[in-house]
Design an enzyme around this catalytic site. Structure first.
Site, PDB file in Angstrom:
ATOM      1  N   HIS A   6       4.340   7.761  10.258  1.00 24.04           N
ATOM      2  CA  HIS A   6       5.437   7.487   9.315  1.00 24.04           C
ATOM      3  C   HIS A   6       6.810   7.843   9.895  1.00 24.04           C
ATOM      4  O   HIS A   6       7.694   8.293   9.164  1.00 24.04           O
ATOM      5  CB  HIS A   6       5.228   8.241   7.997  1.00 24.04           C
ATOM      6  CG  HIS A   6       4.270   7.546   7.074  1.00 24.04           C
ATOM      7  ND1 HIS A   6       4.077   7.926   5.764  1.00 24.04           N
ATOM      8  CD2 HIS A   6       3.446   6.478   7.259  1.00 24.04           C
ATOM      9  CE1 HIS A   6       3.176   7.125   5.191  1.00 24.04           C
ATOM     10  NE2 HIS A   6       2.772   6.246   6.090  1.00 24.04           N
ATOM     11  N   GLU A  46       0.832  -1.199   0.000  1.00 19.43           N
ATOM     12  CA  GLU A  46       0.000   0.000   0.000  1.00 19.43           C
ATOM     13  C   GLU A  46       0.865   1.246   0.000  1.00 19.43           C
ATOM     14  O   GLU A  46       0.544   2.239  -0.656  1.00 19.43           O
ATOM     15  CB  GLU A  46      -0.933   0.004   1.214  1.00 19.43           C
ATOM     16  CG  GLU A  46      -1.993   1.105   1.192  1.00 19.43           C
ATOM     17  CD  GLU A  46      -1.540   2.429   1.791  1.00 19.43           C
ATOM     18  OE1 GLU A  46      -2.255   3.423   1.606  1.00 19.43           O
ATOM     19  OE2 GLU A  46      -0.470   2.474   2.418  1.00 19.43           O
ATOM     20  N   GLU A  47       1.968   1.197   0.749  1.00 21.58           N
ATOM     21  CA  GLU A  47       2.855   2.360   0.826  1.00 21.58           C
ATOM     22  C   GLU A  47       3.532   2.639  -0.517  1.00 21.58           C
ATOM     23  O   GLU A  47       4.081   3.713  -0.714  1.00 21.58           O
ATOM     24  CB  GLU A  47       3.909   2.167   1.913  1.00 21.58           C
ATOM     25  CG  GLU A  47       3.349   2.038   3.327  1.00 21.58           C
ATOM     26  CD  GLU A  47       2.621   3.283   3.819  1.00 21.58           C
ATOM     27  OE1 GLU A  47       2.613   4.310   3.105  1.00 21.58           O
ATOM     28  OE2 GLU A  47       2.046   3.238   4.922  1.00 21.58           O
TER      29      GLU A  47
END
Length: 846
Positions: A296, A193-194
């Site tokens: 993050h 996903e990142e």
């Protein structure tokens, strides 16, 4: 006798064997029981979500470390752990249910308009897919999605390991339940996903179970813990909102968040977009939003997520999935797909939801009530009406002037603060922004109205002026209500609240007190009537600042965060002060109030200018770090003949907020403005190895000379073929090999046009600035990346027709480090979060 002895010995042997088998069976039963106990948690009960078990999953996943796509941590260790836990869950599942598991390794490409637009290509990435269905099978399914990969250098507890942990526990609870499901539930643990939503695209466009999906729930994070906010639903399909409202035990949802997020103001996106755009499937998007300061970063660890937050999320997801999987609507959802919903929670206690068409009717009914209220005043005798109209219009002008000058005042302060290098002084001390910008905004509004009262309305009574300015505020909010409703925005319900409740309050106060009762009693009734709109407004404002304040610390070097925050605070001040303007005219004097506010603003301004409030914090309990990206790179530039015309090496430094390196230079003197990076005008994206196309957000960067990098797995890029097509274009075919993450850049020369390519849907998509950006990633094993581009050239160009470049990013493994990079990282103060990796950059002209 010998015969009897042999018989006795045989009997004893059989008895011994039977006893051994019995003990072995007993031992196996005990082991299975212990496994079951562990799976349920110390206090977990069948059918109930156990947050402690989910936390155990979370701690195991995050203990693996950062999990970037293509790394062994992501592709092997995390996948193995997930499969082991799923197998244990399958062993304990009820006979009513059937569990199927598939590990998907998709390859594909797509274009997306996120971050200005770019194209994505992925090869052999990983999805772990689990289908829980009735024993007899199912034709329809609801999808639950999380991602187990993380960004580089972060354990990714909130984003998004906790969601995967919640999904594992939900799978365990549902699979052991004695209640049969009507439809299947597909649990997608996606591993990329990142990498800008690649794994979800691989699933929804290629997996055979994707055709069963009728709706989805996406679990995401924009912060660490707290409440999970429903910030997107649909598109349309109001029955999904109704499902959440009916099932969720701890609702937290807002159509305001949906419309803000979908406006593009927030530079972020989720897998919701992929399922919506490429799967044409409706869904619900949830995310943790609190404490986005450490999102993050290395601080995103399991211990920072409260067990209560996990329990809350688990209760909600379990209830909603169970509701959908037993609903009759899911099978025929296409019948209920039209229409939008107005939805909002009331202080987290319950959710109010109704169709937007009903909302429009309510809104226009409220508008009609205002028209009747104000119309009644205009139908009075002419001598009264003339004065009222004149005072109303003048008061409206004064109110708008006060708001405008209030905004201008705070913007002047914000620009000055930015120019002297004291931006983000409130980042670690939010009260500073309120004292600086909030007090200035309020003081300016009071000052303008005090002047009007003294020099223009000096002959009017206080009560009359109070009523006039109440009507003006009502009229302004009614104008907002009409505008928002006409635009089709569901958020118009807020304006409806700000019109309906004050109007009802005014009518009740006027009826009961006739404005002749004691002033204290009038104020008490007035404040009581304003309670609901003000409480809800403050609740929304809290959510806005909870989300936006951390985002302003990672929004790039081009957006002055003080200007943005000052504007938001000024807007909030205008809204909150609107129905209290009339008190300025009812009050005998405002001198003390203005003096206090001016003093607070002045003292705060002086303290900010002197640098008293440091923006960042390394406090272990509540860190608010400055984000810095370091890329140790070697760049090689080739001309049209293939000759090397330039080669350099250095550490490319990007600060992700407006302050740049001003706070870093005192600690690391070699990072200063003398090493500011310069744009290579003829190269795409200025000749730098951008990981993502965020070049338009970050224009200030630094380039510290350093030795060459020599990764053990160097990238290779070559032109395989160059051919003329029948339609008079040049087709260039390339091949690239390298690490798991690479970026490909293209710039067509003047007169040339990039007409098509083998990526995405075949139509090249430009990024901001006119260049083309391709994001590439692969799993552990992948073949060479081959692709082609077609360039239309009207005539020969001696300087070439197109410039291409490829950057190889080593974000995991030993190749991501270098001695100089490690040495520079150690120099950074503890209130920073430097994310560092090695990369190479090669540019070619064809």
């Amino acid at each position: 006798g010998a015969s009897r002895g042999a018989g006795t010995g045989l009997s004893e042997a059989r008895a011994a064997l039977g006893l051994a088998l019995y003990l072995l069976a007993l031992r196996t039963l005990v082991q299975l029981s212990l496994q079951q106990l562990v799976l349920r948690g110390a206090t977990g009960q069948r059918g109930e979500f156990d947050a402690r078990q989910a936390r155990d999953y979370l701690e195991h996943i995050t203990s693996i470390g950062p999990r970037t796509t293509g790394s062994p941590e992501n592709e092997i260790l995390t996948v193995q752990y997930l499969l082991e836990q799923i197998k244990l869950i399958e062993l304990q599942s009820h006979s009513l249910h059937k569990i199927s598991v598939d590990v998907q390794r998709p390859t594909g490409s797509f274009s997306i308009d996120f971050l200005g637009g770019f194209t994505s290509y992925y090869d052999n990435i990983t999805n772990v897919v689990v289908k829980l269905e009735p024993r007899g099978g199912a034709q329809h399914a609801v999808l639950a999605n999380c991602h187990f990969d993380s960004v580089a250098n972060s354990p990714g507890a909130s984003d998004d390991a906790v969601s995967c942990s919640v999904m594992l526990e939900v799978l365990r609870v549902l699979s052991t339940s004695s209640e049969a499901l009507h439809h299947a539930i597909v649990f997608l643990f996606n591993g990329a996903e990142e990498n800008v939503l690649q794994a979800s695209h691989g699933f929804i466009t290629q997996h055979p179970w994707a055709s069963l999906i009728r709706a989805f729930i996406n679990l995401e994070a924009a912060g660490v813990g707290g409440k999970e906010l429903v910030f997107q639903t649909g598109p349309e399909n109001p029955w999904l909102v109704q499902a959440y409202v009916s099932a969720a035990k701890h609702p937290f949802a807002s159509v305001v968040a949906q419309e803000v997020f979908q406006s593009g103001i927030i530079p972020s996106d989720t897998d919701f977009r992929i399922y919506r755009d490429f799967g044409n499937i409706p869904g619900i998007d949830l995310a943790f939003i609190e404490n986005g300061y450490i999102y993050h970063t290395k601080y995103d660890t399991a211990d920072r997520i409260l067990t209560d937050s996990i329990q809350r999320a688990g209760d909600n997801i379990l209830a909603v999935l169970k509701y959908l999987a037993t609903s009759d609507i899911l099978a025929s959802s296409s019948k209920y797909q039209h229409g939008n919903m107005v939805f909002f929670d009331v202080l987290g206690l319950f959710v109010i939801a109704y169709p937007s068409r009903i909302g429009s009717i309510i809104n226009y009914m409220v508008v009609m009530a205002v028209v009747l209220y104000l119309g009644k005043k205009l139908l009075q005798p002419k001598h009264k009406t003339d004065n009222y109209m004149k005072d109303f219009l003048c008061g409206l002008g004064i109110t708008l002037i006060s708001w405008f000058t209030s905004l201008v005042t705070v913007l002047i302060i914000a620009v000055f603060i930015s120019l002297i290098g004291q931006s983000l002084s409130w980042y670690n001390h939010f009260y500073v922004s309120v004292c600086l910008y909030g007090s200035a905004a309020v003081a300016k509004i009071i000052f303008i109205h005090t002047l009007a009262k003294r020099f223009y309305y000096m002959n009017a009574s206080d009560q009359y002026l109070g009523e006039v300015f109440f009507d003006i505020s009502l009229f302004i909010h009614c104008g907002f209500l009409v505008t928002l409703t006409y635009q089709g925005l569901c958020s118009a319900f807020i304006s409806a609240i700000w019109v309906a409740f004050p109007l009802l309050t005014k009518l009740c106060v006027h009826k009961d007190l006739k404005l002749h009762g004691p002033q204290g009693k009038f104020i008490a009734f007035y404040l009581l009537g304003m309670f609901i709109p003000y409480i809800y407004a403050l609740y929304l404002i809290w959510a806005v600042f909870e989300m936006f304040t951390p985002i302003l610390g990672r929004s790039g070097s081009e957006i002055p965060p003080d200007v943005v925050l000052a504007s938001i605070l000024a807007g909030c001040t205008m809204i909150l002060s609107s129905y209290f303007i009339n008190f300025i005219y009812l009050a005998k004097s405002t001198k003390k109030t203005m003096l206090t506010l001016t003093l607070v603003c002045t003292i705060t301004f002086l303290l900010v200018c002197s640098g008293t409030f440091f923006p960042y914090s390394s406090n272990p309990a509540n860190p608010k770090p400055k984000r810095v990206f370091l890329q140790h790179m070697t760049r090689t530039f080739h001309d049209v003949e293939g000759n090397v015309v330039k080669r350099d090496s250095g550490i490319w430094i990007n600060g992700f907020d407006y302050t740049g390196m001003s706070h870093i230079t005192p600690h690391i003197p070699e990072i200063n403005d003398s090493i500011r990076a310069h744009c290579e005008e003829k190269a795409p994206l200025c000749g730098f190895p951008w990981y993502l196309p965020v070049h338009f957000l970050i224009r200030k960067n630094w380039y510290l000379p350093a030795s060459e990098v020599s990764p053990r797995n160097p990238a290779h890029f070559r032109l395989i073929s160059k051919e003329q097509t029948p339609w008079d274009s040049i087709k260039l075919t390339f091949e690239a090999t390298g690490p798991s993450h690479m970026s490909f850049y293209v710039r067509a020369h003047k007169g040339s046009t990039l007409s098509q390519w083998s990526l995405g849907n075949g139509t090249p998509v430009t990024s901001k600035g006119g260049d083309y950006f391709v994001f590439y990633s692969h799993g552990l094993q992948a073949s060479a990346w081959q692709f082609w581009i077609e360039v239309q050239v009207p005539e020969e160009h001696p300087e070439g027709m197109v410039t291409v470049a490829i950057a190889a990013h080593y974000i995991s493994g030993d190749d991501k480090r270098s001695s100089q990079l490690d040495g520079l990282k150690e120099k950074f103060p503890d209130w920073t979060f430097p994310s560092a990796w090695v990369c190479t950059y090669n540019l070619f002209v064809f």
